[in-house]
Design an enzyme around this catalytic site. Structure first.
Site, PDB file in Angstrom:
ATOM      1  NE  ARG A  70      17.608   9.666  36.880  1.00  0.00           N
ATOM      2  CZ  ARG A  70      17.526   9.776  38.211  1.00  0.00           C
ATOM      3  NH1 ARG A  70      17.405   8.712  38.931  1.00  0.00           N
ATOM      4  NH2 ARG A  70      17.547  10.946  38.814  1.00  0.00           N
ATOM      5  CB  THR A  71      21.971  12.271  32.287  1.00  0.00           C
ATOM      6  OG1 THR A  71      20.555  12.253  32.397  1.00  0.00           O
ATOM      7  CG2 THR A  71      22.365  12.472  30.846  1.00  0.00           C
ATOM      8  CE  LYS A  93      39.921  29.837  38.156  1.00  0.00           C
ATOM      9  NZ  LYS A  93      41.101  29.257  37.501  1.00  0.00           N
ATOM     10  NE  ARG A 132      21.216  17.085  32.621  1.00  0.00           N
ATOM     11  CZ  ARG A 132      20.451  16.196  33.247  1.00  0.00           C
ATOM     12  NH1 ARG A 132      20.227  16.302  34.538  1.00  0.00           N
ATOM     13  NH2 ARG A 132      19.903  15.193  32.585  1.00  0.00           N
ATOM     14  CG  HIS A 151      17.370  14.673  28.519  1.00  0.00           C
ATOM     15  ND1 HIS A 151      18.552  14.020  28.197  1.00  0.00           N
ATOM     16  CD2 HIS A 151      17.185  14.476  29.855  1.00  0.00           C
ATOM     17  CE1 HIS A 151      19.045  13.461  29.301  1.00  0.00           C
ATOM     18  NE2 HIS A 151      18.239  13.721  30.307  1.00  0.00           N
TER      19      HIS A 151
END
Ligand code: CP
Length: 306
Positions: A54-55, A83, A104, A132
């Site tokens: 969703r986000t 890396k 996120r 959030h």
């Protein structure tokens, strides 16, 4: 003035700024076409170091609906962080390409760290068990569309209140509005973190703690169900023991008010039976759509487009 600001947790916004974003989201909800060009020429980067449906997709849809474009990644193993590139360097680089970043990570505090290295707004799209904030904007738009306001409500949070960052963010936001009280329903092992309880006590916000959903569901205006967050457990046995602590079904819904709405940030696993998906009080799929409008409003404000 929201232009150029970072959003790491709901407390970064004043109450009037939250209301400004929610009001804009509501305008967009009723007439999205009027906003289809406001971000033309602007670019959003979505940097997702942790899974999301969703986000990430709603951020990308939000920018596309505003007339902008998007770039980014959903799997950091294909980026130079695999890396050994530091988050600071990644952000320095990406921020030289784009106008706004949504990120996120599984690490609490990573979005705040990123914001220190970015000349463009960084939006926290979830940092570990911490916060959030765009889910909170989503939840506030949903509550206002369904109940007319987000004040004077009894809100029950049920499930994993320890690791559930959406619970932490929404509790903090609703605490700033008059007349709200909370009922926290969880097994003892998954109760709200102590720092959150201290914040509520310091502000004199009324709350109660319960273990059985059946005992309190009849008092609620909003029931905010949450998934037990498997990815945050250190011990598989504990997860298996706690994962089905609560299952909302038709029998429990019979005990709820006619105007008690069920929200869930999703994804759900087992905690809401699909048998209630057609109940008019089940609002979690409407909530998903409001999330896109909330993110459209936020992007427009932080980029200075509106
Ligand atoms: N609500 C939410 O954050 O969902 P995703 O993890 O799918 O983005």
């Amino acid at each position: 003035m929201l232009k150029g600001r970072h959003l790491i947790e709901p407390g970064d916004l004043s109450v009037s700024e939250i209301d400004e974003i929610i009001s804009l989201a509501e305008q967009i909800t009723v007439d999205p076409i009027s906003f289809q060009d406001v971000c033309r020429g602007k670019i959003l980067a979505t940097l997702f170091f942790e899974p999301s449906t969703r986000t990430r997709l709603s951020f990308e849809a939000a920018m596309l609906h505003l007339g902008g474009t998007v770039e980014g990644f959903a799997d950091a193993s294909y980026t130079s962080s695999s890396k050994g590139e530091t988050l600071a360097d990644t952000i320095r680089v990406v921020s030289s390409y784009v106008d706004v970043i949504a990120m996120r990570t599984p690490k609490e505090g990573a979005a705040l760290l990123a914001s220190k290295y970015s000349p463009v707004p960084v939006i926290n799209a979830g940092d570990g068990g911490h916060s959030h904030p765009t889910q909170t904007l989503t939840d506030l738009v949903t509550i206002r569309r369904l109940l007319g306001d987000y004040q004077g409500l009894t809100v029950g949070f049920c499930g994993d209140l320890k690791f559930g960052r959406t619970v932490h963010s929404l509790t903090q936001a609703l605490s700033r509005y008059k007349g709200n009280k909370f009922i926290f329903i969880s097994p003892k092992e998954l109760c709200l973190p102590e720092y959150m309880i201290e914040q509520l006590d310091e502000k004199g916000i009324p709350y109660t703690i319960a273990e059985r959903l059946e005992d309190v569901i009849g008092e609620l205006d909003v029931l905010y169900m949450t998934r037990v967050q498997k990815e945050r457990f250190f011990n598989e046995q504990d997860y298996l023991r706690l994962k089905d602590s609560y299952i909302l079904d038709k029998e429990k819904m019979k005990l709820a008010k006619d105007r008690m709405f069920v929200l869930h940030p999703l994804p759900r696993v087992n905690e809401i039976s699909p048998e209630i998906d057609d109940d008019p009080r089940a609002a979690y799929f409407k909530q998903v759509k409001f999330g896109m409008y909330a993110r459209m409003a936020l992007i427009a404000k932080l980029t200075g487009a509106l």
